[in-house]
Design an enzyme around this catalytic site. Structure first.
Site, PDB file in Angstrom:
ATOM      1  N   LYS A 214     -10.349  -8.695   6.013  1.00  0.00           N
ATOM      2  CA  LYS A 214     -10.924  -9.369   7.175  1.00  0.00           C
ATOM      3  C   LYS A 214     -11.203  -8.346   8.264  1.00  0.00           C
ATOM      4  O   LYS A 214     -10.335  -7.538   8.583  1.00  0.00           O
ATOM      5  CB  LYS A 214      -9.925 -10.414   7.689  1.00  0.00           C
ATOM      6  CG  LYS A 214     -10.430 -11.241   8.848  1.00  0.00           C
ATOM      7  CD  LYS A 214      -9.344 -12.152   9.386  1.00  0.00           C
ATOM      8  CE  LYS A 214      -8.408 -11.385  10.292  1.00  0.00           C
ATOM      9  NZ  LYS A 214      -7.287 -12.180  10.792  1.00  0.00           N
TER      10      LYS A 214
ATOM     11  N   HIS B 250       0.836  -1.209   0.000  1.00  0.00           N
ATOM     12  CA  HIS B 250       0.000   0.000   0.000  1.00  0.00           C
ATOM     13  C   HIS B 250       0.868   1.255   0.000  1.00  0.00           C
ATOM     14  O   HIS B 250       0.626   2.192  -0.747  1.00  0.00           O
ATOM     15  CB  HIS B 250      -0.934   0.009   1.216  1.00  0.00           C
ATOM     16  CG  HIS B 250      -2.261  -0.593   0.922  1.00  0.00           C
ATOM     17  ND1 HIS B 250      -2.440  -1.953   0.809  1.00  0.00           N
ATOM     18  CD2 HIS B 250      -3.480  -0.037   0.692  1.00  0.00           C
ATOM     19  CE1 HIS B 250      -3.712  -2.197   0.525  1.00  0.00           C
ATOM     20  NE2 HIS B 250      -4.365  -1.060   0.452  1.00  0.00           N
TER      21      HIS B 250
END
Lengths: 281, 169
Positions: B103, B38
């Protein structure tokens, strides 16, 4: 004196690490199977069904249970009449973690430097090793592959000894419930009470190795385990935080003497892929 | 529980019909990215460099696979905790990202950003790698191999099971 060769310990350790990476604690699986059969909650059944299927497929397809194949944690009980020839237990554990990483293969999940470089060690070493000296000549190794998600949601509290029991239970349960799905429930909850700051954390870790759902020999602690388990499972978070009645599979407490001014409590969470084994050499 | 079989790239109407708690079986090409990837993707965006794949047409999966055993399509596959990427999500949404797989819960701020960009956040079950691996058609390192598990992997999915966590209006 008894002499054990470093290579023999390493061989047994590597084999154990590989084995648990593909096989969850059978008692944990059994609890989830029972809950799956009894649940009326559609999402919970779906999630538990997938977890149960995974436990079967992992061995068949030779795929580790979880992509976070974990960090090797070893709690060793080492007889005082035992000599290990050729290496320290730490060196042996590091070699076994690296050997298993290449052999299985497992994900390299250890960062060499925790803060500045965050560089992956590339082979899952070093392992985390705790040694306790015991009577006799035996070497018992409690081995776990511990994932990062549940470890990140674990916590430690230095409470006042005057804290009412109800408050203690509430604080523990609240933190676990707040962790939501991040620790990958259904969880096994290891609670260390007493000792001191670092000792209660180790007790919490060791509590995870207890036989799943065993009854605590002291009736007060046995009742505490049951109450905390029941409180967690009433919260409705459920498997993977998707709802339902099975947020925790078991709560295990280990306790020890502590300073009169202290009440240290640590809670170590274990995800549903409960990868651990005890071996004796 | 409604089950949707969807293939990437998703159209706006595919996303609009989803409700939180629905199950999705997702197919198509996706890319993995965790914390380190990222940071690197955002560096490229900030430099104004075109990303090597079109965020609008794919999904970002918060996943660091384990290595493949010999002869296998992939190693162990599964979602990592999404909240670590909460502060790193907006720049990707601004570049057109519509589908995120991870998640667990998101921060209120990140949830709002996902909704405002008409995107969908799907949660996959953690710790079911062997089940998920059966839905992986291919898995190759795509960018920054030196990051190991944290590299960007390109995966082709065939009906990966996940659930709708957050969906934009």
């Amino acid at each position: 004196m008894r002499y054990l060769k470093a290579e023999d310990i390493q061989k047994a350790l590597t084999q154990a690490i590989c084995q648990i990476s593909y096989e969850s604690d059978p008692k944990a699986v059994e609890r989830m199977r029972t809950a799956h059969e009894q649940s009326n909650h559609e999402l919970e059944r779906d999630v538990l069904g997938a977890i149960l299927e995974n436990n079967e497929l992992a061995a068949i397809d030779n795929i580790p249970l979880c992509q976070d194949t974990g960090c090797t944690v070893i709690i060793a009980e080492m007889g005082r009449e035992l000599v290990i020839e050729g290496a320290t237990l730490q060196e042996i554990a590091d070699r076994a973690a690296a050997e298993a990483q290449g052999k299985c293969p497992l994900r390299a999940s250890i960062s060499y430097d925790p803060l500045f470089r965050r560089k992956n060690s590339g082979n899952n070493s070093p392992a985390i090793v705790h040694i306790r000296q015991v009577e006799g000549k035996r070497l018992k190794l409690k081995i776990a592959q511990k994932g990062g998600g549940a470890e990140n949601m674990s916590f430690l509290m230095m409470l006042s000894p005057a804290t009412p029991l109800e408050k203690i239970k509430e604080q523990i349960v609240q933190r676990i419930v707040e962790s939501g799905s991040r620790a990958c429930p259904p969880l096994v909850v290891g609670i260390g009470i007493g000792g001191n700051f670092e000792r209660c954390a180790l007790l919490a870790k060791e509590a995870l190795f207890e036989e799943l759902g065993r009854k605590h020999p002291d009736e007060h602690y046995a009742a505490l385990e049951q109450e905390i388990l029941s409180m967690i499972n009433k919260c409705g978070k459920g498997a993977q935080g998707m709802g339902g009645g099975l947020t925790a599979l078991a709560v295990h407490v280990l306790h020890e003497a502590c300073h009169i001014a202290s009440l240290p409590i640590a809670v170590n969470l274990q995800c549903h892929a409960h990868r651990h084994v005890d071996i004796e050499l | 529980m409604q089950v949707h079989e969807l293939r990437l790239p998703l159209r706006a109407e595919d996303i609009r019909k989803l409700k939180e708690g629905d199950k999705v079986l997702l197919s198509g090409i996706i890319y993995t990215a965790r914390d380190q990837a990222h940071k690197k993707l955002i560096e490229l965006i900030e430099k104004g460099v075109d990303l090597p794949f079109k965020l609008r047409e794919t999904a970002i999966f918060y996943c660091g696979p384990s290595p493949k055993a010999e002869g296998k399509v992939c190693g162990a596959i599964g979602p990592t905790t999404s909240s670590r990427m909460d502060g790193l999500t907006l720049p990707l949404l601004q570049q057109g990202l519509k589908v995120i797989i991870g998640k667990g819960e998101r921060s209120a701020e990140c949830e709002r950003q996902i909704r405002e960009h008409g995107a969908v956040y799907l949660t996959a079950i953690g710790g079911i790698s062997a089940v998920l691996a059966r839905t992986i058609v291919s898995c190759e390192t795509y960018l920054w191999e030196e990051l190991g598990a944290e590299a960007v992997y390109r995966m082709e999915l065939d009906r990966l099971p996940c659930y709708v966590g957050i969906v934009g209006d």
